[in-house]
Design a protein around this motif. Structure first.
Motif, PDB file in Angstrom:
ATOM      1  N   LEU A 175       0.807  -1.220   0.000  1.00 34.42           N
ATOM      2  CA  LEU A 175       0.000   0.000   0.000  1.00 34.42           C
ATOM      3  C   LEU A 175       0.841   1.271   0.000  1.00 34.42           C
ATOM      4  O   LEU A 175       0.304   2.365  -0.138  1.00 34.42           O
ATOM      5  CB  LEU A 175      -0.932   0.016   1.214  1.00 34.42           C
ATOM      6  CG  LEU A 175      -2.070  -0.986   1.190  1.00 34.42           C
ATOM      7  CD1 LEU A 175      -2.849  -0.930   2.484  1.00 34.42           C
ATOM      8  CD2 LEU A 175      -2.988  -0.744   0.014  1.00 34.42           C
ATOM      9  N   ARG A 176       2.137   1.132   0.148  1.00 37.88           N
ATOM     10  CA  ARG A 176       2.987   2.328   0.222  1.00 37.88           C
ATOM     11  C   ARG A 176       2.907   3.219  -1.006  1.00 37.88           C
ATOM     12  O   ARG A 176       2.845   4.444  -0.862  1.00 37.88           O
ATOM     13  CB  ARG A 176       4.433   1.929   0.496  1.00 37.88           C
ATOM     14  CG  ARG A 176       4.659   1.600   1.937  1.00 37.88           C
ATOM     15  CD  ARG A 176       6.135   1.449   2.253  1.00 37.88           C
ATOM     16  NE  ARG A 176       6.254   0.636   3.441  1.00 37.88           N
ATOM     17  CZ  ARG A 176       7.170  -0.282   3.631  1.00 37.88           C
ATOM     18  NH1 ARG A 176       8.090  -0.505   2.712  1.00 37.88           N
ATOM     19  NH2 ARG A 176       7.195  -0.983   4.735  1.00 37.88           N
ATOM     20  N   PRO A 177       2.912   2.680  -2.231  1.00 38.56           N
ATOM     21  CA  PRO A 177       2.805   3.587  -3.393  1.00 38.56           C
ATOM     22  C   PRO A 177       1.516   4.418  -3.370  1.00 38.56           C
ATOM     23  O   PRO A 177       1.542   5.617  -3.627  1.00 38.56           O
ATOM     24  CB  PRO A 177       2.841   2.644  -4.591  1.00 38.56           C
ATOM     25  CG  PRO A 177       3.555   1.433  -4.094  1.00 38.56           C
ATOM     26  CD  PRO A 177       3.134   1.285  -2.649  1.00 38.56           C
ATOM     27  N   LEU A 178       0.410   3.780  -3.043  1.00 37.44           N
ATOM     28  CA  LEU A 178      -0.871   4.486  -2.967  1.00 37.44           C
ATOM     29  C   LEU A 178      -0.824   5.568  -1.899  1.00 37.44           C
ATOM     30  O   LEU A 178      -1.208   6.720  -2.133  1.00 37.44           O
ATOM     31  CB  LEU A 178      -1.987   3.479  -2.667  1.00 37.44           C
ATOM     32  CG  LEU A 178      -3.397   4.021  -2.508  1.00 37.44           C
ATOM     33  CD1 LEU A 178      -3.913   4.546  -3.838  1.00 37.44           C
ATOM     34  CD2 LEU A 178      -4.307   2.937  -1.985  1.00 37.44           C
ATOM     35  N   TRP A 179      -0.308   5.231  -0.724  1.00 41.40           N
ATOM     36  CA  TRP A 179      -0.243   6.193   0.368  1.00 41.40           C
ATOM     37  C   TRP A 179       0.803   7.262   0.136  1.00 41.40           C
ATOM     38  O   TRP A 179       0.686   8.374   0.635  1.00 41.40           O
ATOM     39  CB  TRP A 179      -0.063   5.473   1.706  1.00 41.40           C
ATOM     40  CG  TRP A 179      -1.411   5.063   2.201  1.00 41.40           C
ATOM     41  CD1 TRP A 179      -2.049   3.886   1.964  1.00 41.40           C
ATOM     42  CD2 TRP A 179      -2.322   5.874   2.915  1.00 41.40           C
ATOM     43  NE1 TRP A 179      -3.307   3.918   2.513  1.00 41.40           N
ATOM     44  CE2 TRP A 179      -3.495   5.132   3.106  1.00 41.40           C
ATOM     45  CE3 TRP A 179      -2.263   7.167   3.423  1.00 41.40           C
ATOM     46  CZ2 TRP A 179      -4.600   5.627   3.782  1.00 41.40           C
ATOM     47  CZ3 TRP A 179      -3.353   7.666   4.099  1.00 41.40           C
ATOM     48  CH2 TRP A 179      -4.515   6.899   4.272  1.00 41.40           C
ATOM     49  N   SER A 180       1.794   6.949  -0.629  1.00 38.21           N
ATOM     50  CA  SER A 180       2.772   7.972  -0.998  1.00 38.21           C
ATOM     51  C   SER A 180       2.077   9.089  -1.776  1.00 38.21           C
ATOM     52  O   SER A 180       2.315  10.275  -1.534  1.00 38.21           O
ATOM     53  CB  SER A 180       3.886   7.355  -1.836  1.00 38.21           C
ATOM     54  OG  SER A 180       4.761   8.343  -2.294  1.00 38.21           O
ATOM     55  N   HIS A 181       1.177   8.723  -2.672  1.00 41.88           N
ATOM     56  CA  HIS A 181       0.423   9.723  -3.436  1.00 41.88           C
ATOM     57  C   HIS A 181      -0.523  10.504  -2.529  1.00 41.88           C
ATOM     58  O   HIS A 181      -0.650  11.721  -2.669  1.00 41.88           O
ATOM     59  CB  HIS A 181      -0.354   9.065  -4.574  1.00 41.88           C
ATOM     60  CG  HIS A 181       0.524   8.505  -5.645  1.00 41.88           C
ATOM     61  ND1 HIS A 181       1.347   9.294  -6.414  1.00 41.88           N
ATOM     62  CD2 HIS A 181       0.729   7.242  -6.050  1.00 41.88           C
ATOM     63  CE1 HIS A 181       2.013   8.528  -7.258  1.00 41.88           C
ATOM     64  NE2 HIS A 181       1.650   7.281  -7.052  1.00 41.88           N
ATOM     65  N   ILE A 182      -1.169   9.826  -1.607  1.00 41.33           N
ATOM     66  CA  ILE A 182      -2.071  10.508  -0.672  1.00 41.33           C
ATOM     67  C   ILE A 182      -1.285  11.514   0.160  1.00 41.33           C
ATOM     68  O   ILE A 182      -1.682  12.667   0.313  1.00 41.33           O
ATOM     69  CB  ILE A 182      -2.814   9.495   0.221  1.00 41.33           C
ATOM     70  CG1 ILE A 182      -3.795   8.678  -0.620  1.00 41.33           C
ATOM     71  CG2 ILE A 182      -3.532  10.205   1.368  1.00 41.33           C
ATOM     72  CD1 ILE A 182      -4.407   7.491   0.103  1.00 41.33           C
TER      73      ILE A 182
END
Length: 85
Positions: free
Chosen positions: A52-59
């Motif tokens: 989930l890190r890539p998604l949360w990086s964008h958030i």
């Protein structure tokens, strides 16, 4: 396994909601969640699983930012990255 989980669905909903807010011209948005895990991730208080890190990086790139131009630029780039998913 995170894929297909409720937490993944909520994470995507947060990102898509923020994208919609920017599209509609909102510059100040209050984000709320009933998930303690998500709330801690927003505040960067706990570990985010690798998947989930890539998604949360964008958030995290635009949570807390004040300049709407930055949000629009970031989200337009993000939309190009995630097309077809």
């Amino acid at each position: 396994m995170v894929r297909g989980s409720n937490i993944l669905a909520e994470s995507r909903a947060i990102l898509e909601s923020l994208q919609l807010c920017v599209t509609l011209g909102y510059t100040k948005v209050q984000l709320q969640s009933d998930s303690m895990v998500v709330t801690k991730w927003i505040k960067k208080e706990t570990y985010i699983p690798g998947s989930l890190r890539p998604l949360w990086s964008h958030i995290h790139h635009f949570v807390g930012y004040k300049e709407s131009n930055y949000l629009v630029d970031h989200l337009s780039k993000l939309g190009n990255i995630h097309k077809g998913q």
